[in-house]
Design an enzyme around this catalytic site. Structure first.
Site, PDB file in Angstrom:
ATOM      1  N   ARG A  59      24.853   1.097  12.695  1.00 13.10           N
ATOM      2  CA  ARG A  59      25.253   1.584  14.065  1.00 13.10           C
ATOM      3  C   ARG A  59      25.518   3.012  14.054  1.00 13.10           C
ATOM      4  O   ARG A  59      24.946   3.979  14.591  1.00 13.10           O
ATOM      5  CB  ARG A  59      26.244   0.740  14.558  1.00 13.10           C
ATOM      6  CG  ARG A  59      25.766  -0.140  15.736  1.00 13.10           C
ATOM      7  CD  ARG A  59      26.988  -1.286  16.042  1.00 13.10           C
ATOM      8  NE  ARG A  59      27.443  -1.712  14.769  1.00 13.10           N
ATOM      9  CZ  ARG A  59      26.785  -2.912  14.335  1.00 13.10           C
ATOM     10  NH1 ARG A  59      26.066  -3.453  14.947  1.00 13.10           N
ATOM     11  NH2 ARG A  59      27.304  -3.291  12.891  1.00 13.10           N
ATOM     12  N   THR A  60      26.697   3.456  13.363  1.00 13.96           N
ATOM     13  CA  THR A  60      27.331   4.773  13.425  1.00 13.96           C
ATOM     14  C   THR A  60      26.370   5.628  12.744  1.00 13.96           C
ATOM     15  O   THR A  60      26.042   6.877  13.486  1.00 13.96           O
ATOM     16  CB  THR A  60      28.686   4.836  12.933  1.00 13.96           C
ATOM     17  OG1 THR A  60      29.330   3.511  13.491  1.00 13.96           O
ATOM     18  CG2 THR A  60      29.379   6.035  13.059  1.00 13.96           C
ATOM     19  N   LYS A  87      27.850  12.098  -9.988  1.00 16.69           N
ATOM     20  CA  LYS A  87      27.949  12.612 -11.387  1.00 16.69           C
ATOM     21  C   LYS A  87      29.410  13.114 -11.557  1.00 16.69           C
ATOM     22  O   LYS A  87      29.707  13.804 -12.450  1.00 16.69           O
ATOM     23  CB  LYS A  87      27.226  13.784 -11.504  1.00 16.69           C
ATOM     24  CG  LYS A  87      25.526  13.477 -11.589  1.00 16.69           C
ATOM     25  CD  LYS A  87      24.990  14.608 -11.688  1.00 16.69           C
ATOM     26  CE  LYS A  87      23.388  14.324 -11.630  1.00 16.69           C
ATOM     27  NZ  LYS A  87      22.495  15.436 -11.730  1.00 16.69           N
ATOM     28  N   ARG A 109      31.872   9.945   6.809  1.00 14.44           N
ATOM     29  CA  ARG A 109      32.819   8.732   6.665  1.00 14.44           C
ATOM     30  C   ARG A 109      33.189   8.377   5.255  1.00 14.44           C
ATOM     31  O   ARG A 109      32.434   8.497   4.518  1.00 14.44           O
ATOM     32  CB  ARG A 109      31.695   7.605   7.181  1.00 14.44           C
ATOM     33  CG  ARG A 109      32.424   5.969   6.958  1.00 14.44           C
ATOM     34  CD  ARG A 109      31.433   4.911   7.575  1.00 14.44           C
ATOM     35  NE  ARG A 109      31.977   4.896   9.284  1.00 14.44           N
ATOM     36  CZ  ARG A 109      31.341   3.688   9.657  1.00 14.44           C
ATOM     37  NH1 ARG A 109      30.942   2.633   9.009  1.00 14.44           N
ATOM     38  NH2 ARG A 109      31.687   3.659  11.005  1.00 14.44           N
ATOM     39  N   HIS A 137      38.508   6.720  14.264  1.00 14.04           N
ATOM     40  CA  HIS A 137      36.924   6.432  14.595  1.00 14.04           C
ATOM     41  C   HIS A 137      36.678   6.906  15.712  1.00 14.04           C
ATOM     42  O   HIS A 137      36.624   6.281  16.753  1.00 14.04           O
ATOM     43  CB  HIS A 137      36.656   5.012  14.051  1.00 14.04           C
ATOM     44  CG  HIS A 137      35.075   4.835  14.190  1.00 14.04           C
ATOM     45  ND1 HIS A 137      34.135   5.849  14.222  1.00 14.04           N
ATOM     46  CD2 HIS A 137      34.301   3.891  13.767  1.00 14.04           C
ATOM     47  CE1 HIS A 137      32.938   5.240  14.273  1.00 14.04           C
ATOM     48  NE2 HIS A 137      32.951   3.981  13.904  1.00 14.04           N
TER      49      HIS A 137
HETATM   50  C1  NCD Z   1      33.713  -0.289  12.662  1.00 14.63           C
HETATM   51  C2  NCD Z   1      34.059   0.453  11.416  1.00 14.63           C
HETATM   52  O1  NCD Z   1      33.462   0.654  10.590  1.00 14.63           O
HETATM   53  O2  NCD Z   1      35.265   1.147  11.635  1.00 14.63           O
HETATM   54  N1  NCD Z   1      32.376  -0.469  12.814  1.00 14.63           N
HETATM   55  C3  NCD Z   1      31.588   0.707  13.592  1.00 14.63           C
HETATM   56  O3  NCD Z   1      31.602   1.695  13.068  1.00 14.63           O
HETATM   57  N2  NCD Z   1      30.895   0.393  14.619  1.00 14.63           N
HETATM   58  C4  NCD Z   1      34.528  -1.596  12.696  1.00 14.63           C
HETATM   59  C5  NCD Z   1      34.107  -2.605  11.403  1.00 14.63           C
HETATM   60  O4  NCD Z   1      33.472  -2.171  10.305  1.00 14.63           O
HETATM   61  O5  NCD Z   1      34.555  -3.550  11.689  1.00 14.63           O
END
Ligand code: NCD
Length: 310
Positions: A59-60, A87, A109, A137
């Site tokens: 998703r993100t 590496k 991320r 997040h």
């Molecule tokens: C979340 C995350 O990665 O922090 N998911 C997301 O970004 N939609 C929550 C999760 O992984 O449970």
């Protein structure tokens, strides 16, 4: 309406109520773009945005990439397994090399809290946190706030229950900052082993009784058990967790009749919520996904599109 002055988006802890409102307002006007036949506006034409994801994401990552593309920015995806990071290059060196190529923003991320901050302290590009460890997040919380406002018309004064693995959840942390700043009453609910010590100091109530929380909630945010982050045995069993803290139709019997059920995804059906609830009348899970694009467009636009010299 306040002016946007931030160069990076590291967390909702850093944003004021006015800045959050500005993102939500801006997102409202961008939402329509995704419904057009030609889903594009020229706002970020000529900007280069790098997506640097060190953790799994559907998703993100997709949402950020679509948001950037719908603003006409160029996007590059870097996955650590096929980059020089495999590496032994440090993340800061990777960042400096990207900067030498004049990229405008890096969306990152990482499983370690604080990585976006290190990059923002050392690089000129805008840094956007797409999830750092158990810390924050921010765009997830912003899209959650947007969805609540869209569904219920306000955030102030609402009772919001956040249920599940609060300890390991960056979604919970960002939402707590955001919801409190917007004037909601927040109750966190879960087993005591998954409750961060001293969480009350953030201005939230703590409950271990899901039925009680459901009864009073206008919004229920359900979280996934972050099993990949659990080094110790935090739970007797997933089955027992599901029995006590899993949200199902039976437990929603005494809920308010227009309760809004949210989940950031990915969902583990049958664990934190039943399939019936995930697909049911109260669920706004897919609206959250749709709104994610508008909110990320707003974020990218405010960070990159409105400053002089950019
Ligand atoms: C979340 C995350 O990665 O922090 N998911 C997301 O970004 N939609 C929550 C999760 O992984 O449970």
């Amino acid at each position: 309406m306040s002016q946007w002055t931030k160069h990076d988006l590291l967390g909702l802890d850093d944003l004021t109520k006015e800045e959050i409102e500005l993102v939500l307002e801006t997102a409202k006007s961008f939402k329509e773009v995704s419904t057009r036949d030609v889903k594009k506006v020229p706002a970020l034409r000529g900007k280069t945005i790098v997506l640097l994801f060190f953790e799994a994401s559907t998703r993100t990552r997709t949402s950020f990439e679509l948001a950037a593309k719908r603003l006409s920015a160029d996007t590059i995806n870097i996955s650590p397994s096929t980059s020089a990071i495999s590496k032994g290059e440090s993340i800061l060196d990777t960042g400096k090399n990207l900067e030498a190529m004049n990229v405008d923003a890096i969306i990152v991320r990482h499983s370690s809290s604080g990585v976006p901050k290190i990059l923002s302290d050392n690089l000129k590009a805008s840094i956007i946190n797409a999830g750092d460890g158990c810390r924050e997040h921010p765009t997830q919380a912003l899209l959650d706030l947007f969805t609540i406002k869209e569904k219920l018309g306000r955030i102030e004064g609402l009772n919001v229950g956040i249920v599940g693995d609060i300890l390991h959840s960056r979604v919970a942390r960002s939402n707590i900052w955001g919801l409190k700043k917007m004037g909601a009453n927040v109750t966190v609910c879960g087993p005591s082993t998954l409750m961060p010590r001293g969480i009350e100091e953030c201005g939230v109530k703590v409950s271990h009784n899901l039925s009680e929380v459901i009864k009073t909630s206008d919004v229920l945010m359900v979280l996934r058990l972050q099993l990949e982050r659990m080094q110790d045995k935090f739970l007797p069993s997933v089955r027992e967790y599901a029995k006590i803290f899993g949200v199902n139709k039976e437990k929603l019997k005494h809920a308010k009749k227009d309760i809004v059920i949210m989940h950031p995804g990915p969902t583990n059906r049958g664990v934190e919520l039943s399939a019936e609830v995930a697909d049911g009348e109260y669920s706004v899970i897919l609206d959250q996904v749709t709104n994610g694009i508008a909110v990320r467009m707003a974020t990218l636009y405010l960070l990159l599109g409105t400053k002089e010299g950019n």
